[in-house]
Write an enzyme that holds these catalytic residues in place. Structure first.
Site, PDB file in Angstrom:
ATOM      1  N   VAL A   1      -6.972  13.637   5.729  1.00 41.59           N
ATOM      2  CA  VAL A   1      -7.645  13.599   4.443  1.00 41.59           C
ATOM      3  C   VAL A   1      -6.883  12.650   3.520  1.00 41.59           C
ATOM      4  CG1 VAL A   1      -8.367  14.944   2.436  1.00 41.59           C
ATOM      5  CG2 VAL A   1      -8.362  15.998   4.712  1.00 41.59           C
TER       6      VAL A   1
ATOM      7  N   ALA B   1      -2.716  -6.832  -4.132  1.00 39.29           N
ATOM      8  CA  ALA B   1      -1.952  -7.338  -2.982  1.00 39.29           C
ATOM      9  C   ALA B   1      -2.671  -8.476  -2.263  1.00 39.29           C
ATOM     10  CB  ALA B   1      -1.685  -6.200  -2.001  1.00 39.29           C
TER      11      ALA B   1
ATOM     12  N   GLY C   1      -0.999   8.203   0.753  1.00 40.12           N
ATOM     13  CA  GLY C   1      -1.327   8.254   2.171  1.00 40.12           C
ATOM     14  C   GLY C   1      -0.202   7.828   3.096  1.00 40.12           C
ATOM     15  N   PHE C   2      -0.578   7.054   4.114  1.00 43.28           N
ATOM     16  CA  PHE C   2       0.386   6.639   5.129  1.00 43.28           C
ATOM     17  C   PHE C   2       1.441   5.674   4.588  1.00 43.28           C
ATOM     18  CE2 PHE C   2      -3.112   7.886   8.095  1.00 43.28           C
ATOM     19  CZ  PHE C   2      -2.388   8.796   8.835  1.00 43.28           C
TER      20      PHE C   2
ATOM     21  N   GLY D   1       0.855  -1.200   0.000  1.00 42.99           N
ATOM     22  CA  GLY D   1       0.000   0.000   0.000  1.00 42.99           C
ATOM     23  C   GLY D   1       0.880   1.234   0.000  1.00 42.99           C
TER      24      GLY D   1
ATOM     25  N   TYR E   1     -17.605   4.904  12.933  1.00 49.31           N
ATOM     26  CA  TYR E   1     -16.240   4.429  12.731  1.00 49.31           C
ATOM     27  C   TYR E   1     -15.893   3.278  13.688  1.00 49.31           C
ATOM     28  CZ  TYR E   1     -11.634   3.976  10.981  1.00 49.31           C
ATOM     29  OH  TYR E   1     -10.541   3.416  10.392  1.00 49.31           O
TER      30      TYR E   1
ATOM     31  N   TYR F   1      -7.183   3.150  13.326  1.00 52.49           N
ATOM     32  CA  TYR F   1      -7.733   4.438  13.730  1.00 52.49           C
ATOM     33  C   TYR F   1      -8.740   4.223  14.849  1.00 52.49           C
ATOM     34  CZ  TYR F   1      -9.910   9.006  13.676  1.00 52.49           C
ATOM     35  OH  TYR F   1     -10.392  10.236  14.067  1.00 52.49           O
TER      36      TYR F   1
ATOM     37  N   LEU G   1      -2.718  -1.068   3.459  1.00 49.35           N
ATOM     38  CA  LEU G   1      -3.747  -1.129   2.423  1.00 49.35           C
ATOM     39  C   LEU G   1      -5.036  -0.463   2.889  1.00 49.35           C
ATOM     40  CD1 LEU G   1      -3.615  -4.803   1.057  1.00 49.35           C
ATOM     41  CD2 LEU G   1      -2.568  -2.754   0.081  1.00 49.35           C
TER      42      LEU G   1
END
Ligand code: NAD
Ligand code: NA
Length: 395
Positions: free
Chosen positions: A273, A111, A51-52, A47, A234, A224, A138
């Site tokens: 974001v 993946a 992003g991260f 991934g 969430y 998260y 991912l």
């Protein structure tokens, strides 16, 4: 061609190669400015293109001089049709890494499949021998489980009760009430299939079996938690069930890595974001209030600041500072009491009329366009660009 943003709801259909390249360069400069990190030298990032995960790849390469293999699923360009941003990011990353004398290769494919796992293992064997760090980052709405051949779709729904709260359309700034019906058992199971820990474990199993994990190899996945406000949709919703599963899997993997002195840990990261988070109802409003609050307090971070701090202070710092559930908490500043109290206060009064003032709607929107290489400082968007950019190791 001249490439402009073309948005449809929560997605942008175009991406700008020069803007994406500049984003990557900016992240590299940030990591270099923070100094060397005594970290892993052979790194696999699953991934790795946005992003991260991209931030992790950049931090490993430019913080610790690591060789990196990045796995991702991105759409390449064709004449007249720009690639996806992760494609341009990866092309820029490889170019920068190679210029800096660092090994960098990429694999573009699913993946979740056995084939891509095998291809990755073969590449490690051939080029690096073994890896000493595996980052699992991912984020996907779908997964085909290679054992069953069944395709699962994740959903973002509350569990148990109907959930109603405020949300914002960050393009228009319209604050409205959204109501989401609760998930059924299949929804929960499917979301765990896609975003839970099974695939992470399959990766580590396959790599260990193949002998490509070095002694002391560590692996990290990202999770998260967030505030009470977003809990129903969430952390206590379908995606939260998947994160519970991911976190539980870290202990299973850690056990399996004991005999090679390895470890598996989940890091809980800050709300940011990204393409994934823009699609979750309620979260954009929360993020715009959070950004405003954290910027005012001088503690705002993006992906690269989060991951650089994760590596420097926790993974390769004195102490990972695990919480009572064995997780790294690099969301510590987001979850600070004063930050959350302020966001709560703002949330209660947020309306379409006052949001541009009390929330950082512009920051949200800019970050969103930045993901696709737009609104990046110093980029000339009137200039003609070649949309067909190759990723050196893939072409
Ligand atoms: P992202 O959308 O920016 O990145 C997702 C990555 O996964 C990309 O590199 C993409 O190419 C790759 N990918 C998706 N499907 C794939 C497939 N089938 N095969 C190969 N690659 C595939 O997402 P992100 O926000 O960086 O999320 C990464 C992790 O961080 C997730 O576990 C997410 O839950 C977690 N996280 C996100 C936030 C947030 O606010 N964005 C906060 C905390 C934790
Ligand atoms: Na990522």
């Amino acid at each position: 061609m001249i490439i402009e943003p073309k948005t449809r709801g929560f997605i942008c259909l175009t991406a700008h190669p020069t803007g994406c390249e500049q984003n990557v360069i900016n992240q590299i400069e940030y990591v270099k400015s923070k100094g060397e990190i005594n970290g892993a030298k052979k790194v696999l990032v699953i991934g790795a293109s946005t992003g991260f995960g991209l931030a992790s790849r950049i931090t490993s390469a430019f913080g610790s001089g690591a060789s990196t293999i990045g796995v991702f699923l991105e759409k390449g360009p064709s004449a007249g049709r720009p690639a996806s941003p992760g494609w341009y990011n990866s092309a820029a990353f490889e170019k920068q890494a190679t210029e800096a004398g660092l090994y960098a290769k990429s694999i573009n494919g699913d993946a979740f499949s056995n084939e891509i796992k095998q291809q990755t293992i073969d590449m490690i064997k051939e080029d690096l021998g073994q890896v000493d760090l595996v980052i699992y980052s991912l984020a996907s709405p779908v997964r085909t489980n290679p054992n069953t051949g069944k395709r699962h779709k994740s959903v973002l729904k509350p569990i148990g009760d109907v959930f109603s709260n405020k949300t914002v359309d960050f393009h228009t700034g319209n604050v409205t009430e959204v109501t989401i019906q609760p998930a059924n058992e299949d929804d929960i199971a499917n979301t765990v299939e896609v975003m839970g820990g099974e695939d992470w474990e399959m990766w580590i199993d396959a790599m260990k079996e193949a002998g490509v994990l070095a002694d002391g190899c560590q692996t990290f996945a990202y999770s998260y938690i967030g505030p009470k406000l977003t809990e129903p949709v969430y952390r206590k919703g379908t995606i939260g069930a998947a994160k519970d599963d991911l976190e539980a899997t870290s202990f299973k993997i850690a056990e399996k890595l004991k005999d090679i002195n390895g470890n598996a840990v989940v890091s809980v990261n800050k709300a940011l974001v990204t393409q994934a988070s823009s699609a979750i109802p309620v979260i954009p409003l929360y993020i715009s209030l959070l950004y405003k609050t954290m910027k005012e307090k001088g503690i705002h971070e993006g992906c690269i600041e989060q991951i650089q701090r994760l590596y420097a202070d926790r993974i390769y710092g004195e102490d990972m500072q695990l919480d009572e559930k064995g997780r790294i908490r690099i969301d510590d500043w987001e979850m600070r009491e004063d930050v959350q109290a302020e966001v709560d206060k703002l949330w209660a009064i947020a309306t379409t009329e006052n949001l541009s003032e009390i929330g950082d709607l512009k920051g949200y929107s800019d970050d969103f366009f930045n993901l696709f290489g737009f609104k990046v400082e110093g980029v000339d968007y009137d200039a003609d660009v070649n949309e067909v950019v190759e990723i050196p190791s893939i072409s």
